[in-house]
Write an enzyme that holds these catalytic residues in place. Structure first.
Site, short mmCIF file in Angstrom:
data_model
loop_
_atom_site.label_atom_id
_atom_site.label_comp_id
_atom_site.label_asym_id
_atom_site.label_seq_id
_atom_site.Cartn_x
_atom_site.Cartn_y
_atom_site.Cartn_z
N GLU A 152 47.02 46.90 40.19
CA GLU A 152 46.28 47.75 39.38
C GLU A 152 45.10 48.06 40.21
O GLU A 152 44.29 47.09 40.97
CB GLU A 152 45.70 47.27 38.05
CG GLU A 152 44.79 48.15 37.28
CD GLU A 152 44.26 47.58 35.99
OE1 GLU A 152 43.42 48.30 35.38
OE2 GLU A 152 44.68 46.52 35.58
N ARG A 209 51.46 30.49 40.98
CA ARG A 209 50.27 31.12 41.56
C ARG A 209 49.70 30.46 42.97
O ARG A 209 50.02 29.30 42.98
CB ARG A 209 49.15 31.40 40.87
CG ARG A 209 49.51 32.20 39.78
CD ARG A 209 48.21 32.45 38.63
NE ARG A 209 47.01 32.80 39.10
CZ ARG A 209 45.96 32.56 38.47
NH1 ARG A 209 46.04 32.45 37.14
NH2 ARG A 209 44.71 32.69 38.84
N LYS A 224 37.93 38.65 40.28
CA LYS A 224 37.11 39.71 40.23
C LYS A 224 35.63 39.73 39.83
O LYS A 224 34.68 40.08 40.37
CB LYS A 224 37.80 40.97 40.11
CG LYS A 224 39.13 41.22 41.15
CD LYS A 224 39.63 42.41 40.33
CE LYS A 224 41.23 42.49 40.37
NZ LYS A 224 42.01 43.37 39.79
#
Length: 748
Positions: A87, A347, A357
């Site tokens: 994204e 991950r 973020k």
């Protein structure tokens, strides 16, 4: 299937806890099943060559998770299609390097293709600089997308399929508030009973009219959503086993029960109305936008993706992924033969830093925390109490959003707002917390732009990802493992130069003032192919301050009064006869010495840089050396238990107390030999494929110090260098503030 208003089951929170337990169990099972696969540390020990040999790259796709994923959906060579679907709402980080590498190398191994697909369905958060940076990072890592696509290019087709879903009575327009939706999914107050709202019962014709009203601007943001009619309304009688059921029926009901209790099957939203509907590619055409859960699987199908690979937290979403494709006849129920297949891998997390973020944003921009006075009974104020300020996690979830979920389980809440975003009320004041780093590309961060600026070669980062391996288990990696891989990669691929971080002038008294010898020196004594360069040897040179002591010590083997030392690439030894100090600082500012074959020989050699106006030597530079950004204990509480950055107080700004004041040490008066100009002209180093060779590709080994690259702040007038990683034999040596002139600054 009839709706049941009183369906019972565990809450979403309870299911999330169960999912975490299941993930831990799966992690143990994965380690047991793949005992032959190396653990992250073992993998790093194995992959310390300059590059990963082809046979090792091949073997990775013939074992473990990568093999099983292909075997679950075997397609002919050349037919594998993968995608990397970020994204565009932020900068990529090291975790994305794993996603990029897996998707592209998996396709390459099977002679297939990989697309870069921007999941641009949330115009509120998307910016052009993120689009540009994402493509730049993919290419920097050495990959070329077969196609670069945008989810927004499929908006018309997605909308048509949404109407088709409504016509099949598989979707409905819901007017519930966020609170009402939460209550329908079960809370402690209603004994965790699930139920559907009155909107669930509308006819397809009514829902289609309402959906078109949404499309045409008939509702404001939050007033209406299109929801998929999944399993929220499934009555327990559908999956509760009875005594008369056969074993086969009981097994089928158990599978259905597991689906019915999965929060990702509780009528997820498919379309929502955004406050700001302007889209960078479609303009004002749309007032409604599809969610990740509606868009992702369908775009995979549009692009003929065969293997949709994502991180393990999406495992709960796999049933929803399949449900939508099956509901639109784009996938055969219970089979991966037709349409895309989703599989999940662990991950990549790096210990000692943050990848969220939202948290990086407050490090980059600073933070603002609202404090409110608490009056006492006599009207006096007590110490201000922090008022929680948060950044909401709005919009559709994507692969990247979920990688950014807060590790402490607060689902994105509880992060201080970026400075300037907070609104101050009556009786409140604003406490501003300074920024901790220069920007998103600060070398102390683990964004990809930061790692590139620090000088990490893309080949080393690929080796790091492949060395960690791919399993269902998350990889929690220590920082020094990345350093080890990077150091091994650079060891034989970059040239050597003599760099003096904290110089002391040396005047050789028994050489004439105009003495000059030009010496041809190899850039790498073990690799003549790197070429040679000339260095001037004169009666004035500079050595490292650490290579001199005012008082000799038997255990010190470098230069001291009356003691001699050898110079690299010079035949004879140098002996100190005296030294002088600066009256204002007390620091040694010049050493007097003699040189020649009659000087006592020494086994120790030190590096140096000669002064020569004719050669414009030495070159002046600033050297920035980086240490971990976070301390593990509070400076005033050295005995407290070590804390991880993600566990710090990000709600009220307490994280700033743990910022390492020596995370950046600057040597402002460093000197380097003029061979740097030739290395700069011949970049990139190493000689590997880098999509765009910038200053970060000017890399070299500073002899006896560390590996360095040129920083983007560097100019022709002032060279600025970043330490990439220390030398292997010097990994424990960290420069500290206060030792040298012009260093010890922390720049934020």
């Amino acid at each position: 299937m009839e709706a049941n208003e009183e369906s019972k089951g565990p809450s979403k929170r309870a299911l999330e806890k169960e999912a975490k337990k299941a993930a831990a169990k799966a992690k143990k099972a994965a380690h047991a099943k793949n005992a032959s696969e190396p653990t992250p540390k073992a993998a790093h020990a194995r992959d310390t060559s300059d590059s990963v040999p082809p046979e090792k790259q091949t073997s990775r796709f013939e074992e473990g998770w990568l093999r099983d994923t292909f075997n679950a959906k075997r397609v002919p060579k050349g037919r594998v299609r993968t995608r990397f679907p970020p994204e565009p709402n932020g900068f990529l980080h090291i975790g994305h390097a794993k996603a990029i590498t897996i998707n592209f190398t998996f396709a390459e191994f099977h002679e297939g293709t990989c697309n870069l697909r921007y999941d641009d369905t949330n115009p509120e958060k998307e910016k052009d600089l993120y689009f540009d940076s994402i493509l730049e990072m993919v290419k920097w890592l050495g990959f070329e997308p077969d196609r670069t696509t945008y989810s927004s290019d499929s908006f018309d087709e997605l909308y048509a399929l949404a109407e088709e879903l409504i016509e099949r009575d598989k979707a409905y327009v819901c007017h519930c508030s966020r609170r009402e939706v939460k209550e329908r999914k079960g809370t402690a107050e209603n004994n965790y009973e699930r139920s559907v709202c009155k909107d669930w019962h509308r006819s397809p014709e009514e829902n289609l009219a309402l959906f078109r009203k949404m499309r045409d601007g008939g509702y404001k943001a939050g007033e209406a959503h299109l929801r998929m009619k999944q399993l929220l309304g499934l009555p327990p009688t559908e999956y509760e086993a009875t005594d008369v059921d056969s074993p086969e029926v009981k097994e089928a009901k158990e599978r259905l029960k597991n689906l019915a209790w999965n929060p990702e099957m509780w009528d997820l939203p498919a379309y929502r109305i955004t406050p700001n509907n302007y889209h960078h590619r479609t303009g004002d055409k749309w007032r409604i936008y599809p969610t990740y859960d509606f868009t992702h699987c369908l775009c995979d199908d549009f692009e003929n993706i065969t293997h949709s690979m994502c991180t393990v937290e999406f495992e709960l979403k796999r049933p929803a992924y399949n449900w939508l494709l099956e509901a639109l006849d784009r996938k055969i129920p219970g089979s991966d033969e037709k349409g895309p297949m989703q599989r999940e891998y662990g991950r990549l997390n790096v210990e000692g830093t943050v990848l969220s973020k939202r948290k990086i944003a407050v490090l980059v921009e600073g933070a603002a925390v609202i404090v409110k006075d608490k009056p006492t009974s006599d009207g006096e104020s007590l110490a201000p109490a922090m008022k929680k300020t948060t950044i909401d996690n709005k919009g559709g979830s994507t692969d990247d959003d979920n990688e950014e979920e807060e590790e402490d389980g607060d689902e994105g809440a509880g992060v201080a707002t970026a400075a300037g975003d907070a609104k101050i009320g009556e009786g409140e004041t604003l406490k501003e917390i300074p920024k901790a780093v220069r920007g998103w590309d600060d070398p102390r961060l683990f964004t990809l732009v930061a790692l590139r600026r620090r000088g990490i070669p893309p080949g080393a980062l690929r080796n790091f990802v492949l060395g960690v391996g791919v399993t269902k288990a998350d990889s929690n990696i220590e920082m020094d493992l990345l350093d080890n891989v990077t150091r091994s990669y650079l060891e034989r691929t970059v040239p050597r130069l003599m760099l003096i971080r904290d110089p002391i002038k040396v005047t050789i008294e028994n050489l004439p003032v105009d003495f000059l010898e030009e010496r041809e020196v190899l850039f790498d004594k073990k690799d003549e192919a790197k070429g040679t360069h000339m260095i001037p040897f004169t009666n004035t040179l500079y050595i490292e301050r650490d290579d001199f002591r005012e008082v000799d010590d038997p255990d010190f083997f470098r230069l001291a009064p009356g003691k001699s030392v050898m110079l690299l690439d010079v035949e004879h030894p140098l002996q100190c006869t005296s030294f002088t100090t600066d009256p204002s600082t007390g620091r040694v500012n010049e050493i007097k010495a003699v040189y020649g074959k009659d000087v006592p020989i020494s086994k120790t050699r030190i590096h140096w840089v000669g002064e020569s106006a004719a050669h414009k030597s030495p070159l002046k530079c600033e050297v920035r050396e980086y240490n971990p950004l976070f301390l593990t204990t509070h400076p005033s509480r050295p005995n407290e238990a070590p804390r991880k950055p993600n566990a710090l107080d990000w709600k009220t700004g307490g994280y700033y107390d743990y910022i390492n004041p020596e995370s950046e040490v600057v040597w402002g008066n460093a000197l380097i030999e003029t061979g740097f100009n030739e290395i700069r002209a011949s970049a990139p180093w190493p000689k590997e494929k880098e999509a765009a060779s910038g200053k970060y590709s000017v890399r070299f080994q500073g002899v006896r110090t560390a590996y360095y690259c040129e920083d983007i702040d560097s100019t022709e007038e002032k060279i600025v260098l970043n330490r990439i990683v220390g030398l292997k034999e010097d990994t424990g040596k960290v420069a500290v503030a206060g030792k040298g002139e012009g260093k010890g600054k922390k720049k934020g």
